[in-house]
Design a protein around this motif. Structure first.
Motif, PDB file in Angstrom:
ATOM      1  N   GLN A 246       0.842  -1.214   0.000  1.00 23.85           N
ATOM      2  CA  GLN A 246       0.000   0.000   0.000  1.00 23.85           C
ATOM      3  C   GLN A 246       0.866   1.248   0.000  1.00 23.85           C
ATOM      4  OE1 GLN A 246      -3.014   0.640  -0.392  1.00 23.85           O
ATOM      5  NE2 GLN A 246      -4.296  -1.043   0.276  1.00 23.85           N
TER       6      GLN A 246
ATOM      7  N   HIS B 260       1.026   4.050  -2.911  1.00 21.03           N
ATOM      8  CA  HIS B 260       0.650   5.439  -2.634  1.00 21.03           C
ATOM      9  C   HIS B 260       1.798   6.377  -2.986  1.00 21.03           C
ATOM     10  CE1 HIS B 260      -2.897   3.942  -0.535  1.00 21.03           C
ATOM     11  NE2 HIS B 260      -3.312   5.186  -0.445  1.00 21.03           N
TER      12      HIS B 260
ATOM     13  N   ILE C  74      -4.397  13.531   1.505  1.00 22.46           N
ATOM     14  CA  ILE C  74      -5.070  12.337   2.025  1.00 22.46           C
ATOM     15  C   ILE C  74      -4.245  11.092   1.740  1.00 22.46           C
ATOM     16  CG2 ILE C  74      -7.173  10.941   1.939  1.00 22.46           C
ATOM     17  CD1 ILE C  74      -7.565  13.703   3.175  1.00 22.46           C
TER      18      ILE C  74
ATOM     19  N   PHE D 115     -11.106  11.039  -3.596  1.00 28.85           N
ATOM     20  CA  PHE D 115     -10.262  10.305  -4.548  1.00 28.85           C
ATOM     21  C   PHE D 115      -9.070   9.706  -3.809  1.00 28.85           C
ATOM     22  CE2 PHE D 115      -9.112   9.819  -9.098  1.00 28.85           C
ATOM     23  CZ  PHE D 115      -7.835   9.321  -8.939  1.00 28.85           C
ATOM     24  N   GLY D 116      -8.364  10.560  -3.085  1.00 27.70           N
ATOM     25  CA  GLY D 116      -7.170  10.090  -2.379  1.00 27.70           C
ATOM     26  C   GLY D 116      -7.495   8.992  -1.388  1.00 27.70           C
ATOM     27  N   TYR D 117      -8.648   9.118  -0.766  1.00 31.53           N
ATOM     28  CA  TYR D 117      -9.028   8.141   0.243  1.00 31.53           C
ATOM     29  C   TYR D 117      -9.347   6.786  -0.374  1.00 31.53           C
ATOM     30  CZ  TYR D 117     -10.684   6.635   4.747  1.00 31.53           C
ATOM     31  OH  TYR D 117     -10.802   5.993   5.940  1.00 31.53           O
ATOM     32  N   THR D 118      -9.959   6.817  -1.589  1.00 30.32           N
ATOM     33  CA  THR D 118     -10.394   5.568  -2.222  1.00 30.32           C
ATOM     34  C   THR D 118      -9.213   4.746  -2.715  1.00 30.32           C
ATOM     35  OG1 THR D 118     -12.262   6.873  -2.937  1.00 30.32           O
ATOM     36  CG2 THR D 118     -12.124   4.675  -3.810  1.00 30.32           C
ATOM     37  N   VAL D 119      -8.062   5.423  -2.952  1.00 29.24           N
ATOM     38  CA  VAL D 119      -6.903   4.700  -3.485  1.00 29.24           C
ATOM     39  C   VAL D 119      -6.615   3.455  -2.654  1.00 29.24           C
ATOM     40  CG1 VAL D 119      -4.417   4.824  -3.865  1.00 29.24           C
ATOM     41  CG2 VAL D 119      -5.867   6.732  -4.531  1.00 29.24           C
ATOM     42  N   MET D 120      -6.648   3.607  -1.338  1.00 29.71           N
ATOM     43  CA  MET D 120      -6.280   2.477  -0.494  1.00 29.71           C
ATOM     44  C   MET D 120      -7.241   1.296  -0.667  1.00 29.71           C
ATOM     45  SD  MET D 120      -5.383   2.290   3.514  1.00 29.71           S
ATOM     46  CE  MET D 120      -3.666   2.673   3.368  1.00 29.71           C
ATOM     47  N   ALA D 121      -8.539   1.586  -0.700  1.00 27.04           N
ATOM     48  CA  ALA D 121      -9.521   0.518  -0.852  1.00 27.04           C
ATOM     49  C   ALA D 121      -9.321  -0.210  -2.175  1.00 27.04           C
ATOM     50  CB  ALA D 121     -10.929   1.091  -0.769  1.00 27.04           C
ATOM     51  N   ARG D 122      -9.048   0.554  -3.236  1.00 31.35           N
ATOM     52  CA  ARG D 122      -8.886  -0.076  -4.552  1.00 31.35           C
ATOM     53  C   ARG D 122      -7.583  -0.860  -4.634  1.00 31.35           C
ATOM     54  NH1 ARG D 122     -13.421   0.607  -4.284  1.00 31.35           N
ATOM     55  NH2 ARG D 122     -14.700   2.116  -5.412  1.00 31.35           N
ATOM     56  N   GLU D 123      -6.515  -0.281  -4.093  1.00 27.78           N
ATOM     57  CA  GLU D 123      -5.237  -0.991  -4.149  1.00 27.78           C
ATOM     58  C   GLU D 123      -5.293  -2.269  -3.330  1.00 27.78           C
ATOM     59  OE1 GLU D 123      -3.223  -0.363  -6.312  1.00 27.78           O
ATOM     60  OE2 GLU D 123      -3.618   1.744  -6.782  1.00 27.78           O
ATOM     61  N   SER D 124      -6.103  -2.265  -2.262  1.00 31.26           N
ATOM     62  CA  SER D 124      -6.135  -3.482  -1.453  1.00 31.26           C
ATOM     63  C   SER D 124      -6.713  -4.638  -2.260  1.00 31.26           C
ATOM     64  CB  SER D 124      -6.913  -3.253  -0.163  1.00 31.26           C
ATOM     65  OG  SER D 124      -8.268  -3.139  -0.439  1.00 31.26           O
TER      66      SER D 124
END
Lengths: 274, 237, 260, 405
Positions: free
Chosen positions: A249, A253, B173, C201-210
């Motif tokens: 992750q 990022h 974020i 958008f920035g927050y969703t990155v983690m959910a999608r990458e997981s």
């Protein structure tokens, strides 16, 4: 190269980089170490549990079903491990039917076995009871009225784990980990009537909805998804699945942020030219 | 008249009926709501025939005309048929076997078919879902992880003040989500909390208020027959 | 842990399907198209089974046939429940009206069903949106600005939220031209929305990458010896196939890049 | 003077401290025990109330409620509740926010069908108070027959707002009938549609139109089909092609009807091709895969995404962006807005989706409803400001006004 070809090639490069950023940390997970950091909203919960004297009672409401297991189980495991390590007495409960069997009992017994804790003495698991808000209201008055027996049908009154505890007002901390509406119910009924510090855990996507409650101090801390679980694993120094998955992750990022910066540099160079 | 007026009347009556329904706690009213929801599902189920007809027709034409790539349509038919057979065959076999069950010998040559109703673990259809559908599903879903990177690269450029705000918020974020943020500056997680609890909350609430108004106005236009595109007629008469 | 032959077969299937879809990241190619058509075919079949076994049969045909049986005086294994009645003829008729679309002459009858669905949806929506969207969002917005438990920082935030809500609402006004003061206020509204969208958008990155991590972890697992190196072998095979097909298509029609 | 005050306080303290001890000796029969129909319900429960009592309401004391189907019994104990919980004030949806609600205990008997007279559907209740050793009963029994109610009074606030907004909108619609010249600001995303269709015609490429992932009973989808009608009419005028892959068969049927009629109105019914509006499958990602395939193989000049979307939004819109197509999105799905904003040329946000068909049609009545919407929003702004001021003045009026149950 035409504009469209350049576009295609850029996409290939980005996709390739993302693939590498995912695969390398997965394969070489052991060799990567992340800096130990934690955000305040997560650390608040850790600090609070850390500050509790030995033997204090806390209650944990586990309100998710197997479909959110991957995201929320590591969080509960870490919290519970921490509480057991601090020799706190933990009451486990749920207001969600689907969480009762597999999730709640499974997590508690697994962690308790590892921490060598005894059912009824160091922890207790309550059976599922319908009527979510009513149950929590009752807990704020008389815990034995809500749960006269634990999940094995043993009398709760006689248990050492409940010694000196009458309601959640006597508890030093309540934590609700949920994939649904349970956190809202705990804020409205539990926090309002019980007055104990309340922490919340939820899936990553839901977390943003609860941030306003931190601002208004209705929540002591908030743990959203695997990221928060990983932070907690670091805090209690017991790294597990959440920490492992945080490595790819973090790399992805970082990659996206670097891509954005490169994109802007290219943009400004081009603008200067024209 | 029967082509236009009656549908308009149906829409009006149903619309008003269900506005009132919301305020009536009586059992009849609750039954009406659950009943109609079930009806809508049934209508959807029956209408699937139209959809399947459309799908089959499209691929049938491809194969008949031997357009380039018609072989793919053949594969589509094979997979479609496979799922159908897996779903329906156990029930059909059971249909024939069951009446004979009383005392009769089980039909031996059919025993290779697991007689488990579809949608239950162990059935063939379930196996197809687990091994045929869900790898595709998980892969398509995970592809967003790649697309989100290329979308971010392309879109987050500081072209204007608005675009810059979008970019900065996204980067903060993303930093706050990972340990990198805190390595750079301790305050990043706090900013993240603030962004979600103040500007984000405000914008979302206002958009919700707007959607509420849009929904009410649009619903009223349908109930009162001003919006009648679904009847074909786009002109106000 | 031993791996059964069935698990190995399933792993090979999954790896094959996964790589077929991922090949789209390179470009559209016959293998992706094959995967896409298989996926569509399987889900369409699944959809038909689901509609029949979960809706049409248990909710319509079975209860309706029981109703008719009881009217004909046959004995039922259990009495009719209160939602097993002739009202079920309504969805049947509305469904049949939809099917009139197969006939060019009677197709207009489906409009009755459209009207039924749209009217119902509109009626349900009005009070529901007021209660679920307006009221639920209104209550937490109406916060006191000052008070004994309210710090200056909280006052500022409450005010900022109020300004944000109002300015975004002004942006959405349709009958006000965006100029002068309105333009300025609407622009503030846009700022709020941009921060909100960027954050989401920035927050969703983690959910999608997981999800991507989950898929990759599986591929890495299947690349192991237990699964006879499924991921590695199939990656080579699929990459080779794509290259081969590309060479063939270049030879046969050099200028055309569309695969049909 | 000082000592007088002190003595009063001291006396009060003594009373407060020793009252429980005094009361411990005795329990009094509950006062003013009543049964009545539970308001705002479907007729499945009855309500019981009795007076709060200083002697009874303390730790360790329980109220015991028994019920029977007839006055002669047999009696069943239906519940044993703590004496310190369950007040009328806990149920503002039944009794409002009045202060005296704190003076009444409240119990909702919801499982009464088992203890109900099957003919008159009357249930009989008895109330007792117990501290474990001693039990005191309320002298009489009470009875009532539950009824389904026809109006939910707890929803009256919602009703008022529905009426206010509906009448505002309907009023401006009727106003537009008399005075059809209404000003509506430009919505760039919608103005771009015309240009897009022209471009598609020049390039000889089709236009792709999606309706989102919800079925016909969702308003976003209805709005989307209605925009499709206006778009299709322009497409017919330009002699271009429109392709509508559908996720739901009923949506497909409505779209076919809408587009067919649009071609007929444009005077070109022969140019309508029903096969261009087709069904793919009702699986989220299979649909996304097929649409992606369609986009890269047919290279539409423009992609229009109207309706409600989930995670597949980025899969589709990013593929579209890669082909260089002009993209216009419109959605009220707030979670997907960021992804459309970053990948599309124009995005209609939230209520703009609902306004789009009115905007494109330019019909006065439709535009009138937009005006009504605006006035309703102005009303909301007014309530927000007044509400904040009133809340700051420590009044709970507005908080109670927007309470939902």
């Amino acid at each position: 190269m035409t504009k469209e070809q350049r576009f295609t090639v850029t996409r290939w490069i980005i996709f390739g980089l993302v693939a590498l950023a995912l695969i390398i940390p997965i394969v070489y997970n052991k060799y990567i170490k992340l800096p130990d950091t934690s955000s305040r909203v997560v650390k608040n919960i850790y600090d609070h549990i850390e500050s509790l004297p030995e033997g204090s009672s806390i209650i944990m409401s586990i309100d998710f079903d197997p479909s959110s297991d991957e995201e929320l189980r590591p969080m509960v495991m870490a919290l519970l491990w921490h509480a057991f390590k601090k020799n706190l007495r933990v009451i486990g409960m749920t207001i969600w039917d689907a969480a009762a069997g597999g999730t709640l009992i499974d997590i508690f017994t697994t962690v308790a076995k590892e921490a060598k804790k005894q059912d009824g003495v160091d922890y207790a698991i309550m059976p599922f009871k319908p009527g979510s808000s009513a149950i929590i209201l009752m807990l704020s008055q008389d815990i034995f009225a809500a749960y006269p027996q634990d999940y094995k049908k043993a009398e709760t009154r006689d248990m050492p784990v409940f010694k000196g505890v009458k309601s959640i007002r006597d508890m030093k901390f309540a934590m609700c980990v949920s994939a649904g509406q349970a956190v809202d119910i705990w804020i409205v009924y539990g926090k309002e009537k019980g007055k104990m510090p309340l922490g919340a855990g939820c899936t990553g996507v839901m977390a943003t909805d609860y941030y306003p409650y931190l601002q208004s101090k209705q929540l002591l801390g908030l743990m959203g998804g695997l990221g928060a679980a990983a932070q907690y694993e670091v805090l209690i120094d017991k790294r597990g699945t959440a920490t492992d998955s945080m490595k790819p992750q973090t790399v992805v990022h970082a990659l996206i942020i670097v891509l954005i910066i490169i994109g802007n540099i290219i943009y400004f160079i081009n603008r200067q030219k024209t | 008249m029967i082509k236009r007026q009656i549908p308009l009347m149906i829409a009006f009556v149903m619309g008003i009926l269900f506005i009132i329904q919301f305020f009536v706690p009586h059992q009849l009213s609750q039954d009406l709501l659950t009943g109609v929801n079930k009806w809508l599902m049934i209508i959807g189920g029956i209408s699937l025939l139209l959809g399947i007809n459309s799908l089959v027709h499209f691929h049938y034409v491809q194969i008949k005309r031997e357009t380039p790539g018609w072989g793919f349509s053949l594969v589509m038919f094979l997979c479609f048929g496979l799922a159908l057979v897996a779903g329906f065959l156990p029930s059909i076999v059971m249909w024939f076997v069951e009446p004979a069950k009383a005392g009769a010998e089980p039909v031996k040559w059919l025993s290779f078919i697991p007689l488990i109703p579809p949608f239950e673990p162990g059935s063939t259809l379930f196996w197809i879902f687990r091994n045929g559908i869900s790898p595709f599903m998980a892969t398509m879903f995970s592809m967003i992880g790649f697309f989100i990177a290329s979308a971010a690269f392309r879109a987050f450029r500081a072209r204007s003040l608005e675009a810059t705000l979008l970019l900065i918020a996204a980067v903060i974020i993303m930093l706050g989500q990972t340990p990198i943020g805190q390595m750079l500056w301790q305050g990043i997680p706090d900013i993240m909390v603030w962004i979600f609890s103040v500007p984000n909350t405000a914008a979302k609430r206002a958009i919700w208020f707007g959607i509420t108004m849009g929904t009410i106005a649009f619903s009223l236009r349908i109930i009162f027959g001003i919006e009648r595109a679904y009847l074909g007629g786009t002109d106000q008469k | 842990m031993t791996v059964t032959p069935m698990q190995i077969l399933e792993a090979w299937l999954a790896v094959g399907f996964t790589l077929m879809i991922y090949s789209f990241l390179y470009k559209d190619n016959p293998l992706f198209k094959l995967g896409e058509y298989m996926y569509v075919g399987l889900t369409a079949g699944w959809g038909v089974c689901s509609a029949w076994f979960n809706v049409v049969w248990p909710d319509l045909i079975e209860p309706l046939s029981r109703v008719f049986k009881s009217y004909l005086g046959a004995t039922l294994d259990k009495p009719l429940s209160h939602n097993e009645n002739l009202l079920l003829l309504i969805p049947l008729i509305l469904g049949i009206l939809m099917l009139t679309r197969f006939s060019p002459k009677l197709g207009w009858l489906s409009r009755y069903t459209f009207a039924f669905i749209l009217g119902t949806a509109s009626g349900i929506a009005i009070p529901l949106t007021v209660s679920a969207n307006l009221f639920k969002q209104m209550e937490p917005t109406l916060k006191p600005l000052f008070g004994k438990d309210i710090s200056a920082w909280m006052t500022v935030n409450t005010l900022l939220i109020l300004i944000g809500v109002v300015s975004v609402l002004i942006y959405f006004f349709f009958s006000l031209e965006h100029k002068g003061i309105i333009k300025k206020v609407a622009r503030i509204g846009i700022f709020y929305m941009m921060v909100s969208f960027g954050a989401a958008f920035g927050y969703t990155v983690m959910a999608r990458e997981s999800l991507a991590i989950g898929r990759m972890t599986k591929l890495v697992k299947w690349a192991g010896q237990d699964y006879y190196y499924a991921s590695i072998i199939l990656l080579v095979v699929i990459a080779g196939l794509i290259a081969l097909l590309e060479m063939l298509s270049k030879k046969s029609k050099p200028a055309d890049d569309s695969t049909g | 003077m000082m000592s007088y005050k002190l003595s009063v306080i001291l006396t009060a303290l003594i009373i407060i401290l020793f009252l429980p001890a005094l009361a411990h000796a005795q329990l009094t029969p509950p006062q003013e025990f009543r049964a009545f129909d539970t308001p705002n319900d479907d007729g499945k429960s009855l309500s019981l109330t009795w007076k709060v009592s200083l002697e009874n309401d303390r730790e360790g004391v329980y109220y015991v409620i028994s019920a029977a189907a007839s006055a002669d019994g047999p009696w069943y104990q239906i519940d044993k509740t703590l004496s310190t919980i369950g007040y009328k004030s806990d149920f503002p949806q039944y009794f409002g926010f009045g202060d005296d609600n704190k003076l009444w205990h409240f119990y909702e008997a919801s499982k009464i069908p088992d203890v109900m007279d099957p003919i008159t559907s009357t249930a009989y209740f008895r109330l007792a108070v117990t501290d474990g050793t001693k039990t005191v009963e309320f002298p009489n029994m009470v009875s009532f027959a539950p009824q389904g109610n026809w109006f939910d009074k707890s929803k009256i606030n919602i009703l008022i707002f529905v009426i206010i907004f509906s009448s505002l909108i309907l009023f401006f619609i009727s106003l537009a009938r008399r005075n059809p010249n209404l000003f509506i600001r430009h919505i760039p995303g919608l103005d771009a549609i015309e240009e897009t269709i022209g471009r598609a015609t020049e390039m000889g490429r089709p236009i792709l139109y999606l309706n989102g992932l919800l079925d016909m009973s969702s308003l976003s989808t209805i709005a989307s089909t209605s925009i499709l009608g206006k778009v299709a009419r322009k497409v017919a005028n330009y002699d271009s092609q429109i392709k509508v892959p559908c996720y739901d068969p009923i949506v497909m049927s409505v779209c076919q009807e809408v587009v067919k009629e649009a071609y007929a109105e444009a005077g070109r019914p022969d140019a309508f091709k029903q096969d261009n509006i087709f069904f793919i499958t009702n699986d989220q990602f299979a649909y996304a895969a097929a649409v992606d395939g369609l986009i890269v193989r047919h290279k539409p000049a423009a992609n229009l995404y109207m309706g409600y979307y989930y995670a597949e939004s980025l899969l589709i819109a990013e593929t579209g962006a890669a082909t260089g197509a002009m993209q216009i999105a419109g959605t009220d799905s707030i979670t997907q807005l960021p992804f459309f904003i970053t990948t599309c040329d124009y995005t209609l946000m939230g209520e703009e989706l609902y306004a789009a068909s009115a905007y494109l049609s330019r019909e006065p009545l439709q535009l009138g409803s937009l005006k009504g919407q605006d006035i309703s929003k102005a009303f909301i702004i007014f309530v927000l400001i007044i509400g904040t001021i009133v809340s700051t003045a420590e009044s709970l009026f507005f908080i109670h006004l927007f309470k939902t149950f």
